[in-house]
Motif scaffolding. Structure first.
Motif, PDB file in Angstrom:
ATOM      1  N   GLY A 235     -64.483 -11.581  38.024  1.00 59.15           N
ATOM      2  CA  GLY A 235     -64.729 -12.788  39.164  1.00 59.15           C
ATOM      3  C   GLY A 235     -65.593 -13.784  38.544  1.00 59.15           C
ATOM      4  N   TYR A 236     -65.131 -14.035  37.486  1.00 63.69           N
ATOM      5  CA  TYR A 236     -65.999 -15.463  36.684  1.00 63.69           C
ATOM      6  C   TYR A 236     -65.583 -16.209  36.720  1.00 63.69           C
ATOM      7  CZ  TYR A 236     -69.872 -12.988  35.235  1.00 63.69           C
ATOM      8  OH  TYR A 236     -70.764 -11.968  35.097  1.00 63.69           O
ATOM      9  N   VAL A 237     -65.397 -17.461  36.900  1.00 66.82           N
ATOM     10  CA  VAL A 237     -65.040 -18.619  36.908  1.00 66.82           C
ATOM     11  C   VAL A 237     -64.613 -19.256  35.812  1.00 66.82           C
ATOM     12  CG1 VAL A 237     -65.242 -21.266  37.348  1.00 66.82           C
ATOM     13  CG2 VAL A 237     -65.006 -19.607  39.602  1.00 66.82           C
ATOM     14  N   HIS A 238     -63.881 -20.018  34.557  1.00 61.99           N
ATOM     15  CA  HIS A 238     -64.170 -20.774  33.498  1.00 61.99           C
ATOM     16  C   HIS A 238     -63.880 -22.050  33.213  1.00 61.99           C
ATOM     17  CE1 HIS A 238     -65.736 -16.615  31.197  1.00 61.99           C
ATOM     18  NE2 HIS A 238     -64.296 -16.512  32.384  1.00 61.99           N
ATOM     19  N   ALA A 239     -64.838 -22.771  32.796  1.00 60.46           N
ATOM     20  CA  ALA A 239     -64.360 -24.314  32.993  1.00 60.46           C
ATOM     21  C   ALA A 239     -64.902 -24.825  31.503  1.00 60.46           C
ATOM     22  CB  ALA A 239     -64.849 -25.065  34.116  1.00 60.46           C
ATOM     23  N   ALA A 240     -64.195 -26.168  31.142  1.00 55.88           N
ATOM     24  CA  ALA A 240     -64.735 -26.314  30.684  1.00 55.88           C
ATOM     25  C   ALA A 240     -64.326 -28.096  29.687  1.00 55.88           C
ATOM     26  CB  ALA A 240     -64.208 -25.768  28.761  1.00 55.88           C
ATOM     27  N   ILE A 241     -65.131 -28.639  28.971  1.00 58.44           N
ATOM     28  CA  ILE A 241     -65.185 -30.246  28.633  1.00 58.44           C
ATOM     29  C   ILE A 241     -64.065 -29.922  27.124  1.00 58.44           C
ATOM     30  CG2 ILE A 241     -65.047 -33.046  28.323  1.00 58.44           C
ATOM     31  CD1 ILE A 241     -66.513 -32.177  31.390  1.00 58.44           C
ATOM     32  N   VAL A 242     -63.380 -30.524  26.603  1.00 52.43           N
ATOM     33  CA  VAL A 242     -63.020 -30.495  25.127  1.00 52.43           C
ATOM     34  C   VAL A 242     -62.757 -31.918  24.816  1.00 52.43           C
ATOM     35  CG1 VAL A 242     -62.403 -27.691  25.375  1.00 52.43           C
ATOM     36  CG2 VAL A 242     -61.101 -29.690  25.773  1.00 52.43           C
ATOM     37  N   ASN A 243     -63.619 -32.169  23.304  1.00 52.25           N
ATOM     38  CA  ASN A 243     -63.032 -32.811  22.411  1.00 52.25           C
ATOM     39  C   ASN A 243     -62.608 -32.656  21.060  1.00 52.25           C
ATOM     40  OD1 ASN A 243     -62.290 -35.640  20.963  1.00 52.25           O
ATOM     41  ND2 ASN A 243     -64.444 -36.397  21.040  1.00 52.25           N
ATOM     42  N   GLU A 244     -60.843 -32.189  21.640  1.00 55.68           N
ATOM     43  CA  GLU A 244     -60.881 -31.683  19.932  1.00 55.68           C
ATOM     44  C   GLU A 244     -60.049 -32.508  19.318  1.00 55.68           C
ATOM     45  OE1 GLU A 244     -57.266 -28.712  21.400  1.00 55.68           O
ATOM     46  OE2 GLU A 244     -57.629 -30.421  23.527  1.00 55.68           O
ATOM     47  N   SER A 245     -60.256 -33.846  18.889  1.00 51.49           N
ATOM     48  CA  SER A 245     -60.399 -35.012  18.331  1.00 51.49           C
ATOM     49  C   SER A 245     -61.886 -35.150  17.600  1.00 51.49           C
ATOM     50  CB  SER A 245     -59.859 -36.735  18.714  1.00 51.49           C
ATOM     51  OG  SER A 245     -58.001 -36.088  19.324  1.00 51.49           O
ATOM     52  N   PHE A 246     -62.578 -34.625  17.498  1.00 50.27           N
ATOM     53  CA  PHE A 246     -64.098 -34.623  18.080  1.00 50.27           C
ATOM     54  C   PHE A 246     -63.857 -34.270  15.907  1.00 50.27           C
ATOM     55  CE2 PHE A 246     -68.362 -32.972  16.079  1.00 50.27           C
ATOM     56  CZ  PHE A 246     -69.064 -34.204  16.137  1.00 50.27           C
ATOM     57  N   ALA A 247     -64.595 -35.234  14.964  1.00 51.63           N
ATOM     58  CA  ALA A 247     -64.561 -34.890  13.791  1.00 51.63           C
ATOM     59  C   ALA A 247     -63.493 -34.402  12.839  1.00 51.63           C
ATOM     60  CB  ALA A 247     -65.642 -34.250  13.806  1.00 51.63           C
ATOM     61  N   ASP A 248     -62.511 -35.878  12.821  1.00 49.76           N
ATOM     62  CA  ASP A 248     -61.385 -35.622  12.205  1.00 49.76           C
ATOM     63  C   ASP A 248     -60.373 -34.082  12.801  1.00 49.76           C
ATOM     64  OD1 ASP A 248     -61.914 -38.340  10.934  1.00 49.76           O
ATOM     65  OD2 ASP A 248     -63.064 -36.796   9.382  1.00 49.76           O
ATOM     66  N   GLY A 249     -60.587 -33.882  14.021  1.00 45.83           N
ATOM     67  CA  GLY A 249     -59.346 -32.800  14.029  1.00 45.83           C
ATOM     68  C   GLY A 249     -60.938 -31.064  14.808  1.00 45.83           C
ATOM     69  N   ARG A 250     -61.570 -31.091  13.753  1.00 39.90           N
ATOM     70  CA  ARG A 250     -62.574 -29.992  14.166  1.00 39.90           C
ATOM     71  C   ARG A 250     -62.539 -29.411  15.917  1.00 39.90           C
ATOM     72  NH1 ARG A 250     -68.259 -30.540  11.944  1.00 39.90           N
ATOM     73  NH2 ARG A 250     -68.703 -30.806  13.990  1.00 39.90           N
ATOM     74  N   GLY A 251     -63.024 -30.458  16.199  1.00 41.26           N
ATOM     75  CA  GLY A 251     -63.260 -29.954  17.751  1.00 41.26           C
ATOM     76  C   GLY A 251     -64.740 -30.277  18.563  1.00 41.26           C
ATOM     77  N   LEU A 252     -64.638 -30.197  19.482  1.00 44.29           N
ATOM     78  CA  LEU A 252     -66.415 -29.907  20.094  1.00 44.29           C
ATOM     79  C   LEU A 252     -65.857 -30.010  21.476  1.00 44.29           C
ATOM     80  CD1 LEU A 252     -69.505 -29.294  19.614  1.00 44.29           C
ATOM     81  CD2 LEU A 252     -69.130 -31.838  19.804  1.00 44.29           C
ATOM     82  N   GLY A 253     -66.754 -28.701  22.109  1.00 44.35           N
ATOM     83  CA  GLY A 253     -66.471 -28.432  23.719  1.00 44.35           C
ATOM     84  C   GLY A 253     -67.333 -27.876  24.389  1.00 44.35           C
ATOM     85  N   VAL A 254     -68.063 -27.593  25.201  1.00 45.75           N
ATOM     86  CA  VAL A 254     -68.227 -27.043  26.445  1.00 45.75           C
ATOM     87  C   VAL A 254     -68.049 -26.268  27.262  1.00 45.75           C
ATOM     88  CG1 VAL A 254     -70.779 -26.822  27.861  1.00 45.75           C
ATOM     89  CG2 VAL A 254     -70.249 -28.580  25.704  1.00 45.75           C
ATOM     90  N   GLU A 255     -68.278 -24.798  27.376  1.00 46.41           N
ATOM     91  CA  GLU A 255     -67.993 -24.843  28.479  1.00 46.41           C
ATOM     92  C   GLU A 255     -68.318 -24.045  29.254  1.00 46.41           C
ATOM     93  OE1 GLU A 255     -65.101 -19.851  29.123  1.00 46.41           O
ATOM     94  OE2 GLU A 255     -65.107 -21.092  27.223  1.00 46.41           O
ATOM     95  N   VAL A 256     -68.619 -23.375  30.634  1.00 48.58           N
ATOM     96  CA  VAL A 256     -69.309 -22.775  31.800  1.00 48.58           C
ATOM     97  C   VAL A 256     -68.424 -22.193  32.466  1.00 48.58           C
ATOM     98  CG1 VAL A 256     -70.639 -23.901  33.826  1.00 48.58           C
ATOM     99  CG2 VAL A 256     -70.637 -25.551  32.356  1.00 48.58           C
ATOM    100  N   SER A 257     -69.388 -21.258  32.960  1.00 48.34           N
ATOM    101  CA  SER A 257     -69.228 -19.410  33.255  1.00 48.34           C
ATOM    102  C   SER A 257     -69.894 -19.403  34.284  1.00 48.34           C
ATOM    103  CB  SER A 257     -68.364 -18.417  32.296  1.00 48.34           C
ATOM    104  OG  SER A 257     -68.066 -18.869  30.664  1.00 48.34           O
TER     105      SER A 257
END
Length: 360
Positions: free
Chosen positions: A261-283
């Motif tokens: 019954g949970y919703v999940h959404a996120a904003i991600v930056n897959e290019s951050f730090a030479d491809g290491r990636g960074l994002g935030v997920e909300v549930s």
């Protein structure tokens, strides 16, 4: 067992490596001494993974600045973390002390656009984020090999001859965790039925939000709020570089839920730090928070995307009442909310998030 710097440790092993828990994480109680925030309190929370965030006891236990290894997750506004005494409740006056931050709570008896509802003038987004906490508890608690970091207290919205609403808020995380959990229990302690509007204004900023970032959403329907949002609606998952002339766009998402019954959404930056990636997920649980609003602003200094679970939309209480969608709390009734925010710190974590969100 918590993972510290990539290695799992039992409690006794951690204790052998450090002289004090705060060497790796914990909660510190601080106080501002200058500017508009002068005199107000701040709780600095660190989990030992690189996640650090600030909780504001005098602003409804909202979460202001949040970082992972020095990279901001939140958008922090030019207003900063002002003392609640500076609150202007009229019209758009709320914006004068809007800190942005990771979580700014809107409500509890109204939120959204300023309006007049049944003869009552209501300003933007309600009183919650300017109400100081009562019965504050701060704890670093061991449960076996887990170290729980807990902050909780009561936020009351009340007025003589009117509403008397109490929110008991509990914020938890753990040593070794990148997740922040907010659990709210909102109770009508008065003796008359009271309107109830509640919205989590989760504000993500650079470098999570960048021209290389994207919104991951499983929305069935995405509806623009107005003509401004209609222009560019097909690019709601994309982000532009900062533009001083940009006008905000707001979208209403109808989201799918997972098996729990949970919703999940996120904003991600897959290019951050030479491809290491960074994002935030909300549930969050859709049964309590039926709406999901996206606030997209690509302006200079207001370079932010808000992911906003809510039990209402944002056109104001009068319109919510007119549509017949305004919720009420009956005397003695309690409504519970459960929202989690997770820092995604690598490509594999982003990929796992994508799987959670990709619901058929």
């Amino acid at each position: 067992m918590p993972k510290i710097f990539g290695q799992a440790y039992a409690r006794d092993a951690i204790a052998k490596h450090i002289g004090n828990l705060h060497q790796i994480g914990g909660i510190r109680t601080l106080r501002f001494e200058q500017g508009p925030a002068d005199g107000s309190r701040l709780l600095q929370v660190e989990t030992g993974t690189g996640l650090q965030f600030h909780i504001l006891p005098d602003r409804g236990l909202d979460i202001s600045s949040a970082k992972y290894c020095g990279a901001s997750l939140s958008w922090d506004s030019p207003c900063g973390e002002a003392h609640p005494a500076h609150y202007d409740p009229h019209g758009l006056g709320w914006l004068k002390t809007f800190p942005g931050g990771l979580v700014c709570t809107c409500g509890m008896t109204w939120c959204g656009a300023p309006c007049q509802d049944e003869g009552q003038d209501l300003g933007l987004h309600g009183r919650f984020s300017h109400l100081p906490v009562q019965n504050l508890q701060v704890a670093e608690e061991w449960d076996g090999d887990r170290c729980i970091l807990r902050v909780e207290g009561d936020i009351r919205e009340s007025i003589v001859f009117g509403e008397n609403i109490l929110c008991h808020r509990k914020i938890t995380t753990e040593i070794g965790s990148n997740t922040i959990r907010i659990q709210d229990a909102v109770t009508n302690e008065g003796f008359t039925s009271t309107p109830h509007m509640f919205l989590y204004h989760i504000n993500l900023g650079y470098p999570v939000v960048s021209s290389e970032s994207r919104l991951i959403s499983n929305a069935d329907v995405v509806k623009p709020r107005d003509a401004e949002a209609e222009d560019g609606k097909d690019q709601y998952t994309e982000f532009d570089p900062p533009n001083a002339g940009y006008k905000e766009k707001v979208y209403f998402h109808q989201m799918k839920v997972d098996a729990g019954g949970y919703v999940h959404a996120a904003i991600v930056n897959e290019s951050f730090a030479d491809g290491r990636g960074l994002g935030v997920e909300v549930s969050y649980r859709q049964a309590e928070l039926s709406q999901f609003i996206q606030w997209k602003n690509m302006g200079a200094t207001t370079y932010v995307c808000g992911l906003e679970p809510a039990n209402c939309l944002v056109m104001g209480r009068a319109e919510e009442r007119q549509r017949g969608t305004l919720e009420f709390l009956e005397p003695g009734q309690t409504k519970n909310y459960d929202v989690s925010i997770t820092a995604l710190t690598s490509g594999p974590e982003i990929a796992e998030c994508q799987k959670r969100i990709s619901i058929d």
